[in-house]
Design a protein around this motif. Structure first.
Motif, short mmCIF file in Angstrom:
data_model
loop_
_atom_site.label_atom_id
_atom_site.label_comp_id
_atom_site.label_asym_id
_atom_site.label_seq_id
_atom_site.Cartn_x
_atom_site.Cartn_y
_atom_site.Cartn_z
N GLY A 4 11.14 -21.60 -40.35
CA GLY A 4 9.95 -22.27 -40.86
C GLY A 4 10.47 -23.92 -40.99
N LEU A 5 11.45 -23.97 -41.75
CA LEU A 5 12.11 -25.05 -42.38
C LEU A 5 12.60 -25.95 -40.91
CD1 LEU A 5 14.14 -24.37 -45.34
CD2 LEU A 5 11.95 -25.13 -45.25
N LEU A 6 13.20 -25.06 -40.05
CA LEU A 6 13.66 -25.74 -38.74
C LEU A 6 12.28 -26.43 -37.99
CD1 LEU A 6 16.54 -24.61 -36.39
CD2 LEU A 6 14.28 -24.94 -35.50
N ALA A 7 11.52 -25.54 -37.92
CA ALA A 7 10.18 -25.74 -37.01
C ALA A 7 9.62 -27.13 -37.83
CB ALA A 7 9.26 -24.58 -37.02
N VAL A 13 10.31 -34.66 -36.38
CA VAL A 13 11.31 -35.44 -35.32
C VAL A 13 10.56 -35.57 -33.97
CG1 VAL A 13 13.21 -35.32 -34.14
CG2 VAL A 13 13.54 -34.82 -36.30
N HIS A 14 10.03 -34.94 -33.60
CA HIS A 14 9.30 -34.98 -32.14
C HIS A 14 8.06 -35.92 -32.52
CE1 HIS A 14 7.27 -34.02 -28.38
NE2 HIS A 14 6.19 -34.02 -28.86
N ASP A 73 17.72 -33.39 -33.94
CA ASP A 73 17.10 -31.91 -34.36
C ASP A 73 18.69 -31.35 -34.83
OD1 ASP A 73 14.36 -31.97 -34.04
OD2 ASP A 73 14.65 -31.32 -31.90
N LEU A 74 19.72 -31.79 -34.05
CA LEU A 74 20.92 -31.23 -34.61
C LEU A 74 21.41 -31.70 -36.07
CD1 LEU A 74 23.01 -31.40 -31.29
CD2 LEU A 74 21.93 -29.44 -32.28
#
Length: 232
Positions: A4-7, A13-14, A73-74
Motif C-alpha cells: 500500500g505504501l509503495l502504491a 510520483v506518476h 520510484d526506485l
C-alpha cells in the motif's frame, strides 16, 4: 501495508511526472534548436537539421518523463517494501523505543547530523504521498458524481462526491501517508548513520537520488495536489 505504501508513492510520483511532460518537451525543443544551429553552419551536416521531427521530440520527452518516473520510484517507493509493524515493548530500552521516541530520536539526528538524504527524501515522500492521495480522491469524486447524478441530482451528487473524496483523501493520508514518510526517514537515517560520516560525505551521500526526486516533489506540491479543489 508495504504494498500500500509503495502504491501510494508510485501514484504520487506518476501524478507529478505527468505534469512535467510539457516542460520536458520545452527542454527538448531548446536542445534541438541549439543542435540545429550547430549543424546548420556546415553544408556537410546541414541535412541533420531535420533529424528530430516534432513527433520524435514528443516521443523523446515522454521517454525521459517515464525514465525519470521509474527512477524516482526506485528512490522513494522501493524503501517502502521494508516497512514492518512493531509491537511496543512494555520495557523501555534503547533497543526497543516507543514509536514517539523513535520519531524524536530520528528528528534529533536530522538536526544534529544533517544529510541530504535525511532532509530531502522524507520531505519528497510527504509531497508525493499527498499528490497520490489527491489522485485517488479525484478518481473517487469523478466516479461517484458520474454514477449518482442521475439518481440523486447534480447538487446532491456533487456534495456526496466531494464528501467521499475528502474521506478517501483523509483516510489515505491517515493510514498510509505518515507511514510512508516514516519509512523513508528510517531508511535515510539508517543509511546516513552507516555511510555519511563527515560533512563532505554527509552532503554527497545519496545526493544524486535526492536531486532527482526534488523537482518531482516540487511538481507534486505545486501542480499535482489540488487540495482546495475538493472544498471549493
Amino acid at each position: 501495508m508495504p504494498l500500500g505504501l509503495l502504491a501510494l508513492i508510485a501514484v504520487g510520483v506518476h501524478a507529478a511526472a505527468d505534469t512535467l511532460d510539457d516542460r520536458l518537451l520545452a527542454v527538448v525543443d531548446l536542445a534541438d534548436a541549439a543542435f540545429d544551429r550547430l549543424v546548420g553552419r556546415y553544408s556537410l551536416t546541414a541535412p541533420l537539421v531535420d533529424l528530430l521531427s516534432l513527433e520524435r521530440r514528443t516521443t523523446l520527452a515522454r521517454a525521459l518523463a517515464l525514465a525519470w518516473e521509474l527512477t524516482a520510484d526506485l528512490v522513494l517507493a522501493l524503501p517502502a517494501l521494508g516497512y514492518r509493524e512493531e509491537t511496543p515493548s512494555p520495557v523501555r530500552s534503547t533497543a526497543s523505543l516507543p514509536q514517539r521516541n523513535a520519531w524524536r530520536a530520528m528528528l534529533s539526528r536530522c538536526l544534529r547530523k544533517p544529510t541530504s538524504m535525511r532532509w530531502i527524501r522524507p520531505l519528497a515522500t510527504a509531497l508525493v504521498a499527498v499528490a497520490g492521495a489527491c489522485t485517488v480522491a479525484r478518481l473517487v469524486q469523478g466516479s461517484v458524481y458520474l454514477s449518482w447524478r442521475e439518481l440523486l441530482g447534480e447538487g446532491a451528487a456533487d456534495v456526496a462526491a466531494r464528501g467521499l473524496a475528502l474521506a478517501a483523501l483523509g483516510g489515505l493520508l491517515w493510514r498510509l501517508g505518515w507511514r510512508a514518510v516514516l519509512r523513508n526517514l528510517q531508511h535515510a537515517d539508517a543509511a546516513s548513520e552507516l555511510h555519511a560520516r563527515g560533512f563532505a560525505r554527509a552532503f554527497a551521500y545519496g545526493l544524486p537520488g535526492s536531486a532527482l526526486v526534488a523537482p518531482l516533489a516540487l511538481a507534486a506540491a505545486l501542480d499535482a495536489s489540488p487540495l482546495w479543489s475538493f472544498v471549493r
